[in-house]
Design an enzyme around this catalytic site. Structure first.
Site, short mmCIF file in Angstrom:
data_model
loop_
_atom_site.label_atom_id
_atom_site.label_comp_id
_atom_site.label_asym_id
_atom_site.label_seq_id
_atom_site.Cartn_x
_atom_site.Cartn_y
_atom_site.Cartn_z
N LYS A 123 -64.13 15.37 50.88
CA LYS A 123 -65.10 14.67 50.74
C LYS A 123 -65.99 14.96 52.31
O LYS A 123 -67.15 15.48 52.30
CB LYS A 123 -65.32 13.30 51.74
CG LYS A 123 -64.83 12.02 51.73
CD LYS A 123 -64.19 10.97 51.92
CE LYS A 123 -63.18 10.65 52.47
NZ LYS A 123 -61.36 10.98 52.14
N GLY B 99 -59.16 12.70 58.15
CA GLY B 99 -59.10 14.59 58.41
C GLY B 99 -60.05 15.04 57.41
O GLY B 99 -59.58 15.69 56.31
N HIS B 100 -61.33 15.79 57.62
CA HIS B 100 -62.09 16.37 56.65
C HIS B 100 -62.24 17.85 57.26
O HIS B 100 -62.61 18.20 58.04
CB HIS B 100 -63.52 15.42 56.70
CG HIS B 100 -63.80 14.77 57.08
ND1 HIS B 100 -64.15 13.32 56.64
CD2 HIS B 100 -62.32 13.37 55.75
CE1 HIS B 100 -64.48 12.02 56.34
NE2 HIS B 100 -63.38 11.94 56.12
P1 GDP Z 1 -61.39 14.76 52.52
O1 GDP Z 1 -60.79 14.09 53.45
O2 GDP Z 1 -61.66 14.22 51.55
O3 GDP Z 1 -62.21 15.35 53.64
O4 GDP Z 1 -59.98 16.42 52.13
P2 GDP Z 1 -60.10 16.81 53.32
O5 GDP Z 1 -60.30 17.94 53.58
O6 GDP Z 1 -58.15 16.36 53.74
O7 GDP Z 1 -58.64 17.36 51.88
C1 GDP Z 1 -59.72 17.99 50.37
C2 GDP Z 1 -58.82 20.08 50.52
O8 GDP Z 1 -59.14 20.60 49.67
C3 GDP Z 1 -58.94 21.47 51.54
O9 GDP Z 1 -57.85 21.60 51.99
C4 GDP Z 1 -60.33 21.37 51.14
O10 GDP Z 1 -61.18 22.70 52.43
C5 GDP Z 1 -60.05 21.62 50.14
N1 GDP Z 1 -61.28 21.23 49.40
C6 GDP Z 1 -62.26 20.54 48.67
N2 GDP Z 1 -62.67 20.99 47.55
C7 GDP Z 1 -61.80 21.83 46.99
C8 GDP Z 1 -62.65 22.59 45.52
O11 GDP Z 1 -62.97 22.02 44.95
N3 GDP Z 1 -61.17 23.51 45.03
C9 GDP Z 1 -60.04 23.92 45.88
N4 GDP Z 1 -59.70 24.90 45.85
N5 GDP Z 1 -60.35 23.19 47.71
C10 GDP Z 1 -61.23 22.13 47.92
P1 IMO Z 2 -59.69 11.44 54.74
O1 IMO Z 2 -60.68 10.77 55.45
C1 IMO Z 2 -55.42 10.04 53.78
C2 IMO Z 2 -53.18 7.24 55.14
C3 IMO Z 2 -52.53 6.79 55.52
C4 IMO Z 2 -51.45 5.92 55.83
C5 IMO Z 2 -52.11 4.38 55.65
C6 IMO Z 2 -52.98 4.37 56.38
O2 IMO Z 2 -59.01 12.49 55.29
O3 IMO Z 2 -59.61 11.28 53.28
P2 IMO Z 2 -54.22 4.60 58.95
O4 IMO Z 2 -53.30 5.91 60.36
O5 IMO Z 2 -55.11 4.30 58.82
O6 IMO Z 2 -53.06 3.18 59.32
O7 IMO Z 2 -52.05 4.81 57.90
O8 IMO Z 2 -54.11 5.59 55.46
N1 IMO Z 2 -54.57 7.60 55.08
C7 IMO Z 2 -54.92 8.29 54.86
N2 IMO Z 2 -54.85 8.94 53.57
N3 IMO Z 2 -56.90 10.83 53.68
C8 IMO Z 2 -57.00 9.89 54.88
O9 IMO Z 2 -58.44 10.12 55.32
C9 IMO Z 2 -56.69 8.54 55.88
N4 IMO Z 2 -56.38 7.69 57.03
C10 IMO Z 2 -55.64 7.73 56.59
O10 IMO Z 2 -51.45 8.26 55.61
O11 IMO Z 2 -50.95 5.52 54.14
MG MG Z 3 -58.27 14.20 54.71
#
Ligand code: GDP
Ligand code: IMO
Ligand code: MG
Length: 427
Positions: A16, A40-41
Site C-alpha cells: 500500500k 509498516g508502509h
Molecule cells: P504495506 O504495508 O502494504 O505498505 O507493504 P509493506 O511495505 O509492509 O511490504 C511491501 C514490500 O514490498 C515493501 O518492501 C515494498 O518496498 C515492496 N514492494 C512493493 N511493491 C513491490 C513490487 O511490485 N515488487 C517488489 N519486488 N517489491 C515491492
Molecule cells: P500494514 O499496514 C501485516 C497483524 C499482526 C497480528 C494481527 C494483530 O503494514 O499492512 P495488532 O498489533 O494489530 O494487534 O496485531 O495483525 N498486523 C499486520 N500484519 N501488516 C500490517 O499492517 C499489520 N498490522 C497488524 O501481525 O497478526
Molecule cells: Mg506493512
C-alpha cells in the site's frame, strides 16, 4: 475530483505504501484513517527508503496535505520519531495534521499488549505489540485519552488519574507487575503535547473543504481486509476496521463522496502473526518466495508466512469492500517460477467450499484446491506496458482479474515509484 480509497485486500503488507507514494503525485490530500503504528508502509523514492508507521505515505510531496484521522490510534513517541527522521532526510512535514479526536497509545497499552499476548501462550495472536489493540479497547470503553487532551493539562491530569487507577489495578492484581506512576505518565504526556501540539487540528473540516473544492483525496488503508475486526479471521485480526467502510468513519467523510475503492493484492499472499492461512507454503517454495521477496515484517522484522494467491479470500475481500479496481503488486517476485498456483476453492473433509468461511476453526481445516499456470521465467521489473509482459504473465494477470471479480487497474513490478504498469487512468 475523485476520492480514492486504497485498501489492503489480504493480510496486510500488500504494498500500500508504494502505491500511495505513486498515486500521491497527483493528489491534494492523503489521509490515514485506521490502525496505528502496527502498520509498516515501505516507500522507496528519491528521498530514500522509509518504513512509515503513522505518517501518511503522501508526505514526500510538499504540496500534499497529509492527515491522520480520528480512526487512527497514535503512539506519540513513534510519530515524533518518524517526523524527526523524515525531517532529517529533508522531507517537509509542515502539511501534516492529526485529528484532535485520534486516540493515544499510552504506556499501559504497550504493557498490556505484551502481557495479554504472553498470557495467551500457544494461542497468542502474534500482535505487533505496539499497544494498538488495548488502545482501541479503551476507545470503546470510553476510557481513552485523545490528542486534544494533550492540550488541556488540567483535564488530562484528571482523566489520567481516573484511568490509571483502573489500569494499575489490572497491572498489579491480574498480571502481578509494578504499577505506573501518575506524575511520570502525566509529564510524558505534557512533553508529547509540547512536541506534537503544532500538528493537532480539527481534521473533519479539512476533509470536507477538500471535498467541496473537488480536490483529489487518497485514503490510505492500513492492515488488510482479512485482518478487519469484523470480516477478518477472528480472533486472529487487528482491532480496527481496515475495510473501505473504515475510511468514512475514520475521517468524517460521507460514503457518498468516495468515488473509487482500489484493493491492493500481492501476486501471491503473505501473513505475519498467528491464524489460519490455507495456501501457506511450509516448504522450500515458501522459503524461495520469502527469500526472493525479502518477506520480513516492516514493523517487527518477523518472517512473513508465504503462500500462493488465494482467490477465494480475494473474491470475498473484493465483495465486502466493493472494489472498483484491483492493484496487483510484486508480480516480479514470480519471475523465476516454472509454474504458479492459484487457489480457486477449499476442501474441508469431503466437502468443497467456494466461499471464505467466517470461522477461523473451519478455515484452519481448509485445504486449497489449486489451478496451475505456466510461469514466464524472465525479468519483468523494467517493463511499463501490459503488452510487453510475457504471454504467461498476461494470462496469470487475466486469470486473477477473472477470479477477483473486478478490473485490474495497475500492476507493480518493483518497489520503486516508476516500476508500475498502468492499465487504465487511475485519477
Ligand atoms: P504495506 O504495508 O502494504 O505498505 O507493504 P509493506 O511495505 O509492509 O511490504 C511491501 C514490500 O514490498 C515493501 O518492501 C515494498 O518496498 C515492496 N514492494 C512493493 N511493491 C513491490 C513490487 O511490485 N515488487 C517488489 N519486488 N517489491 C515491492
Ligand atoms: P500494514 O499496514 C501485516 C497483524 C499482526 C497480528 C494481527 C494483530 O503494514 O499492512 P495488532 O498489533 O494489530 O494487534 O496485531 O495483525 N498486523 C499486520 N500484519 N501488516 C500490517 O499492517 C499489520 N498490522 C497488524 O501481525 O497478526
Ligand atoms: Mg506493512
Amino acid at each position: 475530483m475523485p476520492v480514492i480509497a486504497v485498501i489492503g485486500a489480504q493480510w496486510g503488507d500488500e504494498g500500500k505504501g508504494k502505491i500511495i507514494d505513486l498515486l500521491a503525485e497527483k493528489a491534494d490530500v492523503v489521509a490515514r484513517f485506521s490502525g496505528g503504528p502496527n502498520a509498516g508502509h515501505t516507500v522507496v523514492n528519491p528521498y530514500g527508503e522509509f518504513r512509515l508507521h503513522l505518517v501518511p505515505s503522501g508526505i514526500f510531496y510538499p504540496y500534499v496535505l497529509c492527515l491522520i484521522g480520528n480512526g487512527v490510534v497514535v503512539s506519540p513517541s513513534v510519530l515524533w520519531e518518524e517526523i524527526e527522521q523524515l525531517r532529517a532526510h529533508g522531507v517537509d512535514t509542515s502539511r501534516l495534521f492529526i485529528s484532535q479526536r485520534a486516540h493515544l497509545i499510552m504506556p499501559y497499552h504497550l504493557l498490556l499488549d505484551k502481557l495479554e499476548e504472553e498470557s495467551r501462550g500457544k494461542k497468542a495472536l502474534g500482535t505487533t505489540r505496539s499497544g494498538v489493540g488495548p488502545a482501541y479497547v479503551d476507545k470503546v470503553a470510553r476510557l481513552g485519552i485523545r490528542m486534544e487532551d494533550l492540550l488541556d493539562k488540567e483535564n488530562l491530569h484528571h482523566r489520567l488519574q481516573m484511568v490509571l487507577e483502573q489500569k494499575n489495578a489490572i497491572l498489579t492484581k491480574v498480571y502481578g507487575v509494578p504499577p505506573l506512576f501518575l506524575e511520570e505518565v502525566y509529564q510524558q504526556c505534557c512533553q508529547h503535547g509540547e512536541s506534537l501540539g503544532q500538528f493537532i487540528r480539527q481534521i473533519d473540516p479539512l476533509v470536507q473543504q477538500a471535498v467541496e473544492r473537488k480536490e483529489k483525496i487518497l485514503l490510505e488503508g492500513a492492515q488488510g481486509s482479512l485482518l478487519d475486526i469484523d470480516f477478518g479471521t477472528y480472533p486472529y485480526v487487528t482491532s480496527s476496521s481496515s475495510t473501505a467502510g473504515g475510511g468514512c468513519v475514520g475521517l468524517g467523510l460521507s460514503p457518498t463522496k468516495v468515488d473509487h475503492i482500489f484493493g491492493v493484492f500481492k501476486s501471491y499472499i503473505t501473513r505475519v502473526g498467528g491464524g489460519p492461512m490455507p495456501t501457506e507454503l511450509r516448504d522450500e517454495t515458501g522459503e524461495l518466495i520469502r527469500g526472493r521477496a525479502h518477506e520480513y515484517g516492516a514493523t517487527t522484522g518477523r518472517p512473513r508466512r508465504c503462500g500462493w494467491f488465494d482467490a477465494v479470500a480475494a473474491r470475498f475481500s473484493a465483495q465486502i469492500n466493493g472494489f472498483s479496481g484491483a492493484i496487483l503488486t510484486r508480480l516480479d517476485i514470480l519471475d523465476t517460477f516454472a509454474s504458479i498456483k492459484i487457489c480457486t476453492g477449499y476442501k474441508v473433509d469431503s466437502d468443497k467450499l467456494n466461499y471464505f468461511p467466517s470461522s477461523a476453526v473451519v478455515l484452519e481445516k481448509c485445504q486449497p484446491i489449486y489451478e496451475e499456470l505456466p510461469g514466464w521465467q524472465s525479468p519483468i521489473d523494467h517493463l511499463h506496458h501490459f503488452d510487453q509482459l510475457p504471454p504467461q504473465a498476461q494470462s496469470y494477470v487475466k486469470q486473477l482479474e477473472e477470479l477477483i471479480g473486478c478490473p485490474i487497474v495497475l500492476i507493480s513490478v518493483g518497489p520503486r515509484r516508476e516500476q508500475a504498469i498502468e492499465l487504465r487512468p487511475l485519477w
